[in-house]
Design an enzyme around this catalytic site. Structure first.
Site, PDB file in Angstrom:
ATOM      1  N   HIS A  15      29.498  50.392  49.446  1.00  0.00           N
ATOM      2  CA  HIS A  15      28.848  50.572  50.760  1.00  0.00           C
ATOM      3  C   HIS A  15      29.069  51.988  51.313  1.00  0.00           C
ATOM      4  CE1 HIS A  15      28.545  46.223  50.672  1.00  0.00           C
ATOM      5  NE2 HIS A  15      29.853  46.128  50.521  1.00  0.00           N
ATOM      6  N   SER A  26      25.070  53.175  47.280  1.00  0.00           N
ATOM      7  CA  SER A  26      25.635  52.040  48.004  1.00  0.00           C
ATOM      8  C   SER A  26      25.564  50.817  47.100  1.00  0.00           C
ATOM      9  CB  SER A  26      24.875  51.792  49.304  1.00  0.00           C
ATOM     10  OG  SER A  26      25.599  50.877  50.088  1.00  0.00           O
ATOM     11  N   SER A  32      23.675  48.303  53.841  1.00  0.00           N
ATOM     12  CA  SER A  32      25.000  48.651  54.362  1.00  0.00           C
ATOM     13  C   SER A  32      25.219  50.144  54.616  1.00  0.00           C
ATOM     14  CB  SER A  32      26.084  48.135  53.404  1.00  0.00           C
ATOM     15  OG  SER A  32      25.952  48.764  52.147  1.00  0.00           O
ATOM     16  N   ASP A  46      31.809  48.123  43.488  1.00  0.00           N
ATOM     17  CA  ASP A  46      32.023  47.088  44.500  1.00  0.00           C
ATOM     18  C   ASP A  46      30.978  46.000  44.265  1.00  0.00           C
ATOM     19  OD1 ASP A  46      32.301  45.478  46.707  1.00  0.00           O
ATOM     20  OD2 ASP A  46      32.268  47.094  48.181  1.00  0.00           O
ATOM     21  N   GLU A  95      36.262  46.676  43.498  1.00  0.00           N
ATOM     22  CA  GLU A  95      36.680  46.453  44.877  1.00  0.00           C
ATOM     23  C   GLU A  95      36.747  44.984  45.299  1.00  0.00           C
ATOM     24  OE1 GLU A  95      37.587  48.644  47.156  1.00  0.00           O
ATOM     25  OE2 GLU A  95      37.115  47.789  49.114  1.00  0.00           O
ATOM     26  N   ASN A 127      40.713  44.322  44.025  1.00  0.00           N
ATOM     27  CA  ASN A 127      40.629  43.248  45.012  1.00  0.00           C
ATOM     28  C   ASN A 127      41.942  42.483  45.121  1.00  0.00           C
ATOM     29  OD1 ASN A 127      38.990  41.413  46.810  1.00  0.00           O
ATOM     30  ND2 ASN A 127      39.715  39.947  45.285  1.00  0.00           N
ATOM     31  N   LYS A 154      44.891  44.664  49.444  1.00  0.00           N
ATOM     32  CA  LYS A 154      43.435  44.633  49.562  1.00  0.00           C
ATOM     33  C   LYS A 154      43.001  43.254  50.052  1.00  0.00           C
ATOM     34  CE  LYS A 154      38.953  44.668  48.786  1.00  0.00           C
ATOM     35  NZ  LYS A 154      38.109  43.497  49.039  1.00  0.00           N
ATOM     36  N   ASP A 204      41.907  43.437  53.837  1.00  0.00           N
ATOM     37  CA  ASP A 204      40.472  43.733  54.021  1.00  0.00           C
ATOM     38  C   ASP A 204      39.681  42.428  54.143  1.00  0.00           C
ATOM     39  OD1 ASP A 204      37.817  43.838  52.822  1.00  0.00           O
ATOM     40  OD2 ASP A 204      38.223  45.791  51.969  1.00  0.00           O
ATOM     41  N   ASN A 205      39.823  41.540  53.139  1.00  0.00           N
ATOM     42  CA  ASN A 205      39.024  40.315  53.133  1.00  0.00           C
ATOM     43  C   ASN A 205      39.333  39.468  54.361  1.00  0.00           C
ATOM     44  OD1 ASN A 205      39.099  41.519  50.601  1.00  0.00           O
ATOM     45  ND2 ASN A 205      38.762  39.624  49.494  1.00  0.00           N
ATOM     46  N   CYS A 246      37.398  40.996  57.832  1.00  0.00           N
ATOM     47  CA  CYS A 246      36.335  40.057  58.227  1.00  0.00           C
ATOM     48  C   CYS A 246      36.629  39.434  59.587  1.00  0.00           C
ATOM     49  CB  CYS A 246      36.135  38.985  57.162  1.00  0.00           C
ATOM     50  SG  CYS A 246      35.374  39.655  55.658  1.00  0.00           S
ATOM     51  N   HIS A 283      29.584  38.420  49.057  1.00  0.00           N
ATOM     52  CA  HIS A 283      29.027  39.662  48.508  1.00  0.00           C
ATOM     53  C   HIS A 283      27.532  39.599  48.205  1.00  0.00           C
ATOM     54  CE1 HIS A 283      29.385  43.678  46.930  1.00  0.00           C
ATOM     55  NE2 HIS A 283      28.518  43.323  46.004  1.00  0.00           N
ATOM     56  N   HIS A 305      33.981  46.794  57.949  1.00  0.00           N
ATOM     57  CA  HIS A 305      35.371  46.775  58.433  1.00  0.00           C
ATOM     58  C   HIS A 305      35.757  48.114  59.044  1.00  0.00           C
ATOM     59  CE1 HIS A 305      35.383  43.155  56.307  1.00  0.00           C
ATOM     60  NE2 HIS A 305      36.194  43.427  55.308  1.00  0.00           N
ATOM     61  N   SER A 324      42.559  49.286  51.424  1.00  0.00           N
ATOM     62  CA  SER A 324      41.740  49.020  50.232  1.00  0.00           C
ATOM     63  C   SER A 324      41.525  50.295  49.436  1.00  0.00           C
ATOM     64  CB  SER A 324      40.366  48.484  50.640  1.00  0.00           C
ATOM     65  OG  SER A 324      40.508  47.456  51.560  1.00  0.00           O
ATOM     66  N   GLN A 332      42.194  51.918  45.686  1.00  0.00           N
ATOM     67  CA  GLN A 332      41.126  52.442  44.818  1.00  0.00           C
ATOM     68  C   GLN A 332      41.537  53.793  44.224  1.00  0.00           C
ATOM     69  OE1 GLN A 332      38.469  51.587  43.371  1.00  0.00           O
ATOM     70  NE2 GLN A 332      37.501  49.911  44.481  1.00  0.00           N
TER      71      GLN A 332
HETATM   72  P1  NAI Z   1      38.022  33.485  47.690  1.00  0.00           P
HETATM   73  O1  NAI Z   1      37.835  33.075  46.292  1.00  0.00           O
HETATM   74  O2  NAI Z   1      39.381  33.794  48.219  1.00  0.00           O
HETATM   75  O3  NAI Z   1      37.382  32.394  48.689  1.00  0.00           O
HETATM   76  C1  NAI Z   1      36.184  31.733  48.487  1.00  0.00           C
HETATM   77  C2  NAI Z   1      36.419  30.269  48.861  1.00  0.00           C
HETATM   78  O4  NAI Z   1      35.179  29.562  48.846  1.00  0.00           O
HETATM   79  C3  NAI Z   1      37.337  29.552  47.865  1.00  0.00           C
HETATM   80  O5  NAI Z   1      38.434  28.982  48.543  1.00  0.00           O
HETATM   81  C4  NAI Z   1      36.446  28.514  47.212  1.00  0.00           C
HETATM   82  O6  NAI Z   1      37.146  27.329  46.889  1.00  0.00           O
HETATM   83  C5  NAI Z   1      35.410  28.278  48.294  1.00  0.00           C
HETATM   84  N1  NAI Z   1      34.127  27.774  47.781  1.00  0.00           N
HETATM   85  C6  NAI Z   1      33.502  28.074  46.610  1.00  0.00           C
HETATM   86  N2  NAI Z   1      32.349  27.418  46.524  1.00  0.00           N
HETATM   87  C7  NAI Z   1      32.207  26.702  47.666  1.00  0.00           C
HETATM   88  C8  NAI Z   1      31.194  25.841  48.165  1.00  0.00           C
HETATM   89  N3  NAI Z   1      30.104  25.585  47.456  1.00  0.00           N
HETATM   90  N4  NAI Z   1      31.369  25.292  49.390  1.00  0.00           N
HETATM   91  C9  NAI Z   1      32.487  25.530  50.119  1.00  0.00           C
HETATM   92  N5  NAI Z   1      33.487  26.342  49.685  1.00  0.00           N
HETATM   93  C10 NAI Z   1      33.337  26.926  48.484  1.00  0.00           C
HETATM   94  O7  NAI Z   1      37.064  34.750  47.894  1.00  0.00           O
HETATM   95  P2  NAI Z   1      37.111  35.778  49.123  1.00  0.00           P
HETATM   96  O8  NAI Z   1      37.986  36.912  48.773  1.00  0.00           O
HETATM   97  O9  NAI Z   1      37.320  35.026  50.364  1.00  0.00           O
HETATM   98  O10 NAI Z   1      35.623  36.361  49.031  1.00  0.00           O
HETATM   99  C11 NAI Z   1      34.482  35.558  49.337  1.00  0.00           C
HETATM  100  C12 NAI Z   1      33.229  36.429  49.168  1.00  0.00           C
HETATM  101  O11 NAI Z   1      33.249  37.481  50.128  1.00  0.00           O
HETATM  102  C13 NAI Z   1      33.130  37.137  47.826  1.00  0.00           C
HETATM  103  O12 NAI Z   1      31.774  37.205  47.447  1.00  0.00           O
HETATM  104  C14 NAI Z   1      33.656  38.524  48.111  1.00  0.00           C
HETATM  105  O13 NAI Z   1      33.213  39.457  47.158  1.00  0.00           O
HETATM  106  C15 NAI Z   1      33.114  38.762  49.487  1.00  0.00           C
HETATM  107  N6  NAI Z   1      33.785  39.730  50.341  1.00  0.00           N
HETATM  108  C16 NAI Z   1      33.045  40.213  51.387  1.00  0.00           C
HETATM  109  C17 NAI Z   1      33.587  41.111  52.270  1.00  0.00           C
HETATM  110  C18 NAI Z   1      32.757  41.638  53.380  1.00  0.00           C
HETATM  111  O14 NAI Z   1      33.147  42.602  54.026  1.00  0.00           O
HETATM  112  N7  NAI Z   1      31.621  41.070  53.681  1.00  0.00           N
HETATM  113  C19 NAI Z   1      34.975  41.591  52.141  1.00  0.00           C
HETATM  114  C20 NAI Z   1      35.690  40.984  51.043  1.00  0.00           C
HETATM  115  C21 NAI Z   1      35.111  40.085  50.189  1.00  0.00           C
END
Ligand code: NAI
Length: 475
Positions: free
Chosen positions: A51, A74, A79, A137, A198, A223, A228, A232-233, A237, A343, A396, A404, A408
């Site tokens: 991003h 990006s 973003s 990322d 990332e 990650n 991280k 960050d997550n 968020c 993501h 963020h 984070s 990197q």
């Molecule tokens: P995580 O793996 O820690 O959490 C995801 C959770 O969703 C897990 O506990 C899993 O059991 C649950 N899950 C999976 N399928 C499901 C379903 N069908 N229904 C309900 N729950 C379900 O992953 P994390 O780190 O929380 O990341 C989640 C997403 O967010 C990823 O795609 C990651 O890349 C993205 N992300 C986005 C950020 C942003 O700024 N927007 C920052 C960091 C990560």
């Protein structure tokens, strides 16, 4: 210098925000100071896909200060912060008429064709040499090289099939332009010393490649550095989910019923933030451990189907696909808000929504759309189902991104300077470096750390200087 951004005249505004961000990114700035003389990234040619925000600008300029050459795109069509992109191209010492910074290929509101064209550009170095490092990322840049090599070896890029998604058809079109032409992708992949990834979703893709024996170069999973994903997550968020909702809709969150799908690191941050605003928060989960955690943190845990007709706000944070279906959205309350913070844009079935007979899409403003069903009720979808905190707000804040991005930079230095220590595989940074990243952020918050005595250290079986926890510790 070749580049493509929205408007170079935004560079001055971008530079002012970068200057403020630098103060809020003590880890990155300390890393700059530590390696200013040694320039460990001299010779590194980094293709970056992340991003293009103000915080990323500070990351890019840190990589450059450490000796790297960089090209940047990006990793999401919505973003990019256009002023940050402009400032990076102009550079700290250039002017819009005489840009002296880094080639950036990113603007807010790219089409998918443009997005994949931008990814292509980070592999096209003007001297024909190509990158020797990737900073990714979500894994799109890594995917691009792997697919290019696969199709080059096969001798052709396949024709898309009926069932392929629109985006995959565009990826294939882009690759058709690149494979078997001027770039020798197998050679390019061979010269890549590694990728640092990332986010959770990109890391999943890397482990899949490793498991199937198709990974072409070593990777560091940034990650899962504790500093991280647990920062960050979660805390990132916790900040930016509310920012996204407010800037997009300005709806009062207090008293509303908000559903958070997924109680991983991102979901935990979102649920906490929404509760902080006075929402009544409901969590959905598929993992019994995370479901139990949510329940013991005081959230009702149930299924989407159970609350689809009564909730006001839905946030997907799963990294999974098909979490909110078109059928769910058809049953929602009038003007329910539907948004994704994971993501990729497959958590909410946008294609299915568009296919509902008689449905109308009305743009309220960019990245905020009201989808009106034939019966007159509507749902409000943010950022077209893509990450709402970066599409509708600015992602963020700097301080958490400093954690984070310090990971990197350290990961880039590791892979570039200690290449022989990392045969093809997926690695995490050693815990002592994770602790170092945290340490770099303590002073700014006025944290006073207790120092172990030698006797205490011996008693708990650690070194006085760390690492303080075994690898299996979960924080
Ligand atoms: P995580 O793996 O820690 O959490 C995801 C959770 O969703 C897990 O506990 C899993 O059991 C649950 N899950 C999976 N399928 C499901 C379903 N069908 N229904 C309900 N729950 C379900 O992953 P994390 O780190 O929380 O990341 C989640 C997403 O967010 C990823 O795609 C990651 O890349 C993205 N992300 C986005 C950020 C942003 O700024 N927007 C920052 C960091 C990560």
């Amino acid at each position: 210098m070749d580049f493509k951004v929205a408007d170079l005249s935004l560079a001055e505004f971008g530079r002012k925000e970068i200057r403020l961000a630098e103060h809020e990114m003590p880890g990155l700035m300390a890393t700059r100071r530590e390696y200013a003389a040694a320039k460990p990234l001299k010779g590194a040619k980094i293709a970056g896909s992340l991003h293009m925000t103000v915080q990323t600008a500070v990351l890019i300029e840190t990589l450059v200060e450490l000796g790297a050459e960089v090209r940047w795109a990006s990793c999401n069509i919505f973003s990019t912060q256009d002023h940050a992109a402009a400032a990076v191209v102009v550079g700290p010492n250039g002017t819009p008429d005489n840009p002296q910074g880094v080639p950036v290929f990113a603007w807010k509101g790219e089409t998918l064709e443009e997005y994949w064209w931008c990814i292509e550009q980070i592999f096209r170095w003007p001297d024909g040499s190509g990158p020797n490092m990737i900073l990714d990322d979500g894994g799109d840049a890594t995917l691009f090289v792997h697919k290019a090599v696969e199709f080059e070896r096969a001798g052709a890029v396949p024709q898309p099939s009926e069932d392929d998604s629109e985006e995959w058809k565009i990826v294939l079109d882009t690759l058709r332009r690149c494979v078997g032409k001027d770039i020798r992708w197998s050679e390019l992949a061979r010269q890549i010393k590694g990728v640092t990834e990332e986010t959770t979703t990109g890391v999943h893709r890397l482990y899949e490649l490793e498991k199937s024996g198709r990974l072409l170069f070593p990777a560091i999973n940034v990650n899962d550095s504790v500093t991280k994903s647990k920062f960050d997550n979660k805390y990132g968020c916790r900040h930016s989910v509310i920012d996204g909702l407010n800037r997009a809709t300005d709806v009062l969150i207090g008293g509303k019923v908000a559903v958070v799908c997924g109680y991983g690191d991102v979901g935990k941050g979102c649920a906490q933030a929404l509760r902080g605003q006075g929402a009544r928060v409901i969590v959905t989960e598929i993992d019994p451990i995370c479901a139990l955690q949510a329940a013991m943190d005081g959230f009702q845990v149930t299924t989407v189907e159970d609350v689809v007709e009564t909730a006001d706000i839905f946030i997907t944070a799963t990294g999974c696909c098909g979490v909110i279906t078109a059928e769910h959205m058809a049953r929602m309350k009038h003007q329910a808000i539907v948004a994704n913070i994971g993501h990729f844009d497959n958590e909410i079935d946008m294609a299915g929504l568009a296919r509902i007979p008689g449905i109308k899409k009305q743009e309220i403003k960019p990245q905020v759309h009201e989808w009106i069903f034939p019966d007159g009720h509507s749902v409000i979808v943010l950022a077209e189902g893509r990450l709402m905190n970066l599409g509708c707000a600015t992602g963020h804040p700097s301080f958490v991104m400093s954690n984070s991005f310090t990971n990197q930079v350290i990961a880039q230095i590791e892979l570039f300077t200690k290449t022989e220590d990392y045969p093809i595989g997926v690695y995490r940074l050693p815990k002592i470096l994770d602790e170092k990243v945290a340490r770099l952020h303590l002073d700014a918050l006025g944290v006073k750390l207790t120092k172990l005595t030698k006797e205490q250290a011996e008693y708990i079986g650690v070194d006085v200087e760390g690492p303080y926890k075994p690898e299996h510790y979960r924080y």
